[in-house]
Design a protein around this motif. Sequence first.
Motif, PDB file in Angstrom:
ATOM      1  N   UNK A 279     -30.213 -34.321  -2.408  1.00 18.71           N
ATOM      2  CA  UNK A 279     -30.337 -34.175  -0.958  1.00 18.71           C
ATOM      3  C   UNK A 279     -31.545 -33.326  -0.558  1.00 18.71           C
ATOM      4  N   UNK A 280     -32.080 -32.555  -1.529  1.00 19.07           N
ATOM      5  CA  UNK A 280     -33.182 -31.636  -1.252  1.00 19.07           C
ATOM      6  C   UNK A 280     -32.813 -30.650  -0.140  1.00 19.07           C
ATOM      7  N   UNK A 281     -31.587 -30.126  -0.237  1.00 19.15           N
ATOM      8  CA  UNK A 281     -31.154 -29.139   0.743  1.00 19.15           C
ATOM      9  C   UNK A 281     -30.158 -28.177   0.133  1.00 19.15           C
ATOM     10  N   UNK A 282     -29.707 -27.234   0.946  1.00 20.80           N
ATOM     11  CA  UNK A 282     -28.669 -26.288   0.559  1.00 20.80           C
ATOM     12  C   UNK A 282     -27.521 -26.432   1.540  1.00 20.80           C
ATOM     13  N   UNK A 283     -26.323 -26.658   1.012  1.00 20.60           N
ATOM     14  CA  UNK A 283     -25.134 -26.735   1.850  1.00 20.60           C
ATOM     15  C   UNK A 283     -24.361 -25.427   1.728  1.00 20.60           C
ATOM     16  N   UNK A 284     -23.815 -24.986   2.850  1.00 20.09           N
ATOM     17  CA  UNK A 284     -23.047 -23.740   2.883  1.00 20.09           C
ATOM     18  C   UNK A 284     -21.590 -24.060   3.197  1.00 20.09           C
ATOM     19  N   UNK A 285     -20.689 -23.563   2.335  1.00 25.57           N
ATOM     20  CA  UNK A 285     -19.259 -23.813   2.479  1.00 25.57           C
ATOM     21  C   UNK A 285     -18.510 -22.496   2.664  1.00 25.57           C
ATOM     22  N   UNK A 286     -17.309 -22.576   3.247  1.00 28.65           N
ATOM     23  CA  UNK A 286     -16.449 -21.400   3.261  1.00 28.65           C
ATOM     24  C   UNK A 286     -15.636 -21.382   1.972  1.00 28.65           C
ATOM     25  N   UNK A 297     -34.858 -29.799   3.906  1.00 28.83           N
ATOM     26  CA  UNK A 297     -34.950 -31.249   3.691  1.00 28.83           C
ATOM     27  C   UNK A 297     -36.109 -31.514   2.739  1.00 28.83           C
ATOM     28  N   UNK A 298     -36.258 -32.774   2.341  1.00 30.91           N
ATOM     29  CA  UNK A 298     -37.297 -33.117   1.374  1.00 30.91           C
ATOM     30  C   UNK A 298     -38.686 -33.007   1.991  1.00 30.91           C
TER      31      UNK A 298
END
Length: 350
Positions: A279-286, A297-298
């Motif tokens: 995805x070329x990103x960072x996802x943030x979760x709880x 993004x890319x």
Amino acid sequence: MYHGGIYNSLIILFLLIISGCAGIKKEGELVWPLPPDEPRIIYVGTISTSRDVEKESFGKTLKTAVLGGEVVEGLVKPYGVHADKDGRIYVADTGWGKVLIFDNVAHKFVILGIDGNGILTKPAGVTTDSKGNIYVTDTIQNRVVVYDKDAKFLYGIGKKGELEQPVGIALNEKLDRLYVVDTKLHKVIMFNTKGDKLFEIGQRGTKEGEFNFPTNTYIDKEGKLYIMDTMNFRVQIFDAEGKFIKKFGEVGTSFGQLSKPKGIGVDSEGHIYVVDSAFNNIQIFDQDGRLLLFFSNMGNKRGELWLPAGMYIDENDKIYVADQYNKRINIYQYMGERYKVQQQQKAVKN
């Protein structure tokens, strides 16, 4: 011609001197989410070459300007990244086959693992302790290599057969436990800092506490261990003793799903960050695995990523991401409560 050459060299010298001091390259403000929502992540800058930290001296600048031949050493294929409490940034570069140290305080650039007993072949993970000792996983040599704060080799960890492809590494200094993620063995092996094997968790599989080519790891402020179970497309969380707590994640291309998860980190408020190189990103979760936000993004522009890999979040919630294809470390800041307090304190001092 001779006088003209000297004149041009002096002009170059002047421009170099006034061009600014060494350090992280900072640019205009870039935040996520976009306005009018309250910003939570801000892009800080990048670091990529020796020039970003080495302090420019008059003699060095004059020599470069007049004679040329400045040697600028930079990242080739960064994978693992770590930052210590003094601001030094350590990068395990699989292209170099070495660890590159960017010291913004002493304005030094150091290459670790060049020769001798501490030679490195393909480093992947790196961490440090409070004394400044450096611990590096080498996926070819199948060992952890330990150096002191001055980059002097101390000893190796991992007897024959104990490690087969160590990648991620994290240290719980209070318990004197070094957690090493072995991708090929599908396990997490625990050592003390002397190199004695304590215990291990995992085997290949899809059940709770099992792994399928795990890669990276992170320890939060409570001592919980987060493992990126890469080919099971999930995050697994354990206590300091290796007892399974919970897991989340599934394969897919929708928001909150994972495709090629690599780096993992946790901020001071317990939010879990996952780097996905597809995805070329960072996802943030709880803590329950619910998606809160994603950023980047890319691309090769500021704040963008291209095949990102490892990551690290320091005690001030600064986020370091190995941007492999762009040959750099991207640096972001989580603008949480800790950051707000620090900004208020700075404002009072000023």
